[in-house]
Design an enzyme around this catalytic site. Sequence first.
Site, PDB file in Angstrom:
ATOM      1  CB  CYS A  31       5.869   7.822  -4.945  1.00 30.09           C
ATOM      2  SG  CYS A  31       5.846   6.343  -4.954  1.00 30.09           S
ATOM      3  CE1 TYR A 170       3.596  -1.902  -1.753  1.00 33.16           C
ATOM      4  CE2 TYR A 170       5.539  -1.621  -2.924  1.00 33.16           C
ATOM      5  CZ  TYR A 170       4.003  -1.182  -2.830  1.00 33.16           C
ATOM      6  OH  TYR A 170       3.406  -0.550  -3.332  1.00 33.16           O
ATOM      7  CG  HIS A 173      -0.019   0.068  -3.658  1.00 34.72           C
ATOM      8  ND1 HIS A 173       1.088   0.575  -2.868  1.00 34.72           N
ATOM      9  CD2 HIS A 173      -1.094   0.733  -3.290  1.00 34.72           C
ATOM     10  CE1 HIS A 173       0.615   1.453  -2.116  1.00 34.72           C
ATOM     11  NE2 HIS A 173      -0.677   1.577  -2.042  1.00 34.72           N
ATOM     12  CG  ASP A 266      -3.587   3.062  -0.379  1.00 34.02           C
ATOM     13  OD1 ASP A 266      -4.280   3.029   0.374  1.00 34.02           O
ATOM     14  OD2 ASP A 266      -2.305   2.888  -0.701  1.00 34.02           O
TER      15      ASP A 266
END
Length: 680
Positions: A31, A170, A173, A266
Amino acid sequence: MKRDPRFDVLFEPVKIGPVTAPNRFFQVPHCNGMGHQYPSSMAEMRGVKAEGGWGVVNTEECEISHTSELSGAIESRLWDDDDIPVLRKMVDKIHAHGGLAGIEPAHLGAGAANNYSREVPMGPAARPIDLLEPVHARRMDKSDIKAFRKMHVDAAVRSKKAGFDIVYVYAGHDMTTLMHFLQSDRNDRTDEYGGSLENRVRLLREVIEDTKEAIGDTCAVAVRLAVDEMRGKSGISSDGEGREIVEMLAELPDLWDVNVSGWENDSATSRFSDEGFQTDYIRFVKQVTTKPVVGVGRFTSPDAMVSLIKNGVLDLIGAARPSIADPFLPKKIDEGRVEDIRECIGCNICVTGDFLSHPMRCTQNPTMGEEWRRGWHPERIAPKSADESFLIVGGGPSGLEAARALGQRGYDVTLAERSDTLGGRVQIESQLPGLNQWRRVADYRTYQISQMANVATYLNSSLSVDQVLEFEADHIVLATGSDWDTTGIGRNNRRAITGFNSDTVMSVDAICAGATPVGPVVIFDDDYYYMAGVLAEKLRNEGHEVTYVTPAADVSHWTHNTMEQTRIQARLMEIGVRIIPLHNLATIHADSVDLVCMYTDRIQRIQCGTLIPVAMRNPRQTLFAELQGRAKSVTLIGDCNAPGTIAAAVYAGHRFARELGEEAVEGVPFRRELPALSLD
Ligand code: ADP
Ligand code: SF4
């Protein structure tokens, strides 16, 4: 210079399904606070990374449908064909430098509130969404699952149309619907998508197969999977279901991108993790698949990268933050300039851009986010526009960066620092618990200016106004920093605390310089960033009885934005710091302080031998005042202008050097990205 042959392995091409990465440097999706709102900025930033040698450059998470959108946060969008040209811009920039472009289509399900579209979120189960909003997700039925699969196929086809080479699936997360289906404590379904692991994996398998079928002839299909949630057996773990999932799907994708989950794990900060902190969790993956594997771990050392490849842990070196701090990291290794790498310090200022919805910034790289709007390049800068000389007073992050960038432009620069070391606050703060890697801000710049014949550095040089004038520099730049205030004045107190006296209070600066407080110690945090929490940790570790008081609801409140708050609070609790939130300082007595509740005005008295207010800093402007009328060009930069983050100080130094000699711009000094004007 030539590349050191021991790094050759990093420059080998890697086949990923139908495409080939030119080397092993892989910018994983990250991001950036630009996304769909500042697409030119995003495209230019990614292009610069490809120019810097990253063989693969990815988008951030890219919303694939208006039914799953994160409005507030600024991500990429591929809701329909109208978004294709925006993303094609990024692809073209990456291709122009020979890189592969990747995209991470994302359906956030119960991780999104859909505040813009006002669609009801959906997920594997009917539960409240993860965000702290009064919103529930509804349980997906069979038609929803069919629609969900089609969204992914549509996104894949659009990605291909936009020119992407790699398309993600995906499940990471703790954030996407595909991951939520995998998790046994989120997925309570009794149909073929719930229950056994095989059932919970079904949707992920289907989406991978659908994606491959739709675009797999020309695009590589990558899977991003969280192989460990770092919550033991109650979650997905690398020695449990994480491993089993990879085994079940081993040969299906063209690339495995594996990491730990959630994002705060992460992208753990250097205060709580070392380079390579994920390796033990991801090392199993290459043992169960023949497909290439990429992983991250804040890798900045080329030797560490080589050993990861040689030891069979990874095929591609994944990086988000190291590529932000130094978009030219690969090129510097390739050109035998390893010592020029601007290493990430692991502070997560970059992450705050996503949390606070503005274009990302970086402590180490002041050009981050400015590539398009100001035309700043991380490696190039205009040569000097005149034969002028500079005296920079103060060798903290701001003075160092100004000296480095002015030196790079070719100006004659003298840098005077009163202490015996360069680095200013970075030198001091990096000695506090967990902040050691912050030294890199000073190390990088100190080395760079040491290589410049036109930059002279003087240590142990506390300059008076007359000495400053004696230099007869064309420009005087004051980067003299700031001092922590002790009166308690700050956000919540507009006057000194009643009973303020210099016997009871001790400044942050004194503690950092090694002064010993008289216990019990009370630290008052009206600053909300890291300093008060770090000092509490330091003093408690030194054996003091420490009480941490803050008007906020929790410890080091602003560090929610750097994803550290939970860890900081846990650490202080574990080591026995007493925490009193939601209280302001009321009165200071001889051996105690009165605290006032933020809501009720109730007072409680606690013992206090030394009070350390962490509230505000006073810019050091004495020299500036004395120079008024005596010098033609005097500029304040960094903390002596307005105290802020280290990132802001570096930025101020850089900006000064960039703008010097440029014509002053009236109005907004950067290009803006205005929304498409549909004024009908
Ligand atoms: P910034 O974050 O703005 O770079 P710092 O506080 O980190 O500010 O650094 C300021 C530096 O300036 C410190 O290292 C300090 O020792 C130095 N300094 C302050 N006043 C003088 C002075 N009169 N002469 C030389 N150095 C000074
Ligand atoms: Fe690294 Fe900090 Fe820059 Fe983020 S902001 S890339 S953590 S140096």
